[in-house]
Design a protein around this motif. Structure first.
Motif, PDB file in Angstrom:
ATOM      1  N   ARG A 133      -2.386  -0.797  -5.647  1.00 40.60           N
ATOM      2  CA  ARG A 133      -1.215  -1.303  -4.942  1.00 40.60           C
ATOM      3  C   ARG A 133       0.004  -1.267  -5.858  1.00 40.60           C
ATOM      4  O   ARG A 133      -0.102  -1.292  -7.067  1.00 40.60           O
ATOM      5  N   LEU A 134       1.143  -1.231  -5.210  1.00 41.24           N
ATOM      6  CA  LEU A 134       2.446  -1.372  -5.863  1.00 41.24           C
ATOM      7  C   LEU A 134       2.944  -2.783  -5.572  1.00 41.24           C
ATOM      8  O   LEU A 134       2.428  -3.451  -4.679  1.00 41.24           O
ATOM      9  N   LEU A 135       3.981  -3.192  -6.281  1.00 42.56           N
ATOM     10  CA  LEU A 135       4.646  -4.463  -6.003  1.00 42.56           C
ATOM     11  C   LEU A 135       6.123  -4.218  -5.784  1.00 42.56           C
ATOM     12  O   LEU A 135       6.712  -3.363  -6.436  1.00 42.56           O
ATOM     13  N   PRO A 169       0.855  -1.191   0.000  1.00 45.52           N
ATOM     14  CA  PRO A 169       0.000   0.000   0.000  1.00 45.52           C
ATOM     15  C   PRO A 169       0.890   1.240   0.000  1.00 45.52           C
ATOM     16  O   PRO A 169       2.025   1.200   0.459  1.00 45.52           O
ATOM     17  N   PHE A 170       0.397   2.339  -0.492  1.00 47.15           N
ATOM     18  CA  PHE A 170       1.218   3.543  -0.606  1.00 47.15           C
ATOM     19  C   PHE A 170       0.620   4.729   0.143  1.00 47.15           C
ATOM     20  O   PHE A 170       1.261   5.758   0.262  1.00 47.15           O
ATOM     21  N   LEU A 171      -0.612   4.591   0.631  1.00 48.55           N
ATOM     22  CA  LEU A 171      -1.229   5.686   1.378  1.00 48.55           C
ATOM     23  C   LEU A 171      -0.755   5.660   2.824  1.00 48.55           C
ATOM     24  O   LEU A 171      -0.614   4.588   3.420  1.00 48.55           O
ATOM     25  N   PHE A 172      -0.512   6.839   3.380  1.00 46.87           N
ATOM     26  CA  PHE A 172      -0.160   6.951   4.790  1.00 46.87           C
ATOM     27  C   PHE A 172      -1.436   7.048   5.613  1.00 46.87           C
ATOM     28  O   PHE A 172      -2.515   7.364   5.074  1.00 46.87           O
ATOM     29  N   LYS A 173      -1.306   6.782   6.881  1.00 45.42           N
ATOM     30  CA  LYS A 173      -2.464   6.858   7.785  1.00 45.42           C
ATOM     31  C   LYS A 173      -3.136   8.234   7.648  1.00 45.42           C
ATOM     32  O   LYS A 173      -2.467   9.266   7.673  1.00 45.42           O
TER      33      LYS A 173
END
Length: 174
Positions: free
Chosen positions: A168-170, A77-81
């Motif tokens: 999502r990234l990998l 995941p790439f989003l921060f809280k």
């Protein structure tokens, strides 16, 4: 005219390819088989889906993309809280920092090995921000994989969009 290949034939191809890679690792291939396989790899186009045929321009492509099978990769995941979305350019920067900057060749490799992709990945759009193409309108596009309800597919999207949680990234597993 292109002929559609059945899922059964694709599965058989993937099984044969996996068997070939297993035999390479074990050292049980004869030299003629190795030479033939290497020639097939050399003859393969740089990109299976070369967007230059559509009049697009290749702007950026990550160097040294490894061809990793799904079990060698992890979804990231790439989003921060507290974030609901981020802009595309920020996604690209985070991907580089997270070592999740794979490109189109890796996406195509995964598509060739679609039967190994875990079922739980189907709920995500998997982006590959290591490759960028400029389309007819001047927009930068990156490749992504998605589950269309029946099979995995490769598509391209503009980087100017915002990206939300189902993306999502990998990156390679540590």
């Amino acid at each position: 005219m292109t002929q559609k290949v059945s899922d059964e034939k694709l599965g058989e191809f993937a099984r044969r390819q996996n068997d070939w890679f297993r035999r390479v690792r074990e050292g049980s291939l004869d030299p003629d088989e190795v030479a033939q396989a290497v020639q097939q790899i050399i003859d393969r186009p740089y990109f299976q889906r070369d967007m230059r045929k559509e009049g697009w321009e290749l702007v950026e492509d990550v160097e040294g993309t490894q061809f990793l099978s799904p079990h060698q990769l992890e979804l990231v995941p790439f989003l921060f809280k507290g974030e609901n979305y981020i802009k595309g350019e920020e996604l690209v920067e985070r991907a580089k920092k997270m070592q999740a900057n794979l490109g189109q060749r890796q996406a195509e490799y995964l598509l060739d090995h679609r039967y190994e992709i875990p079922e739980e990945w189907r709920q995500y759009y998997i982006v590959f921000p290591g490759t960028f193409w400029r389309d007819h309108y001047g927009y930068r596009n990156f490749p992504y994989l998605y589950w269309d309800g029946e099979r995995w597919d490769l598509n391209f999207d503009w980087i100017v969009f915002v990206f939300i949680s189902p993306v999502r990234l990998l990156r390679p597993r540590e």
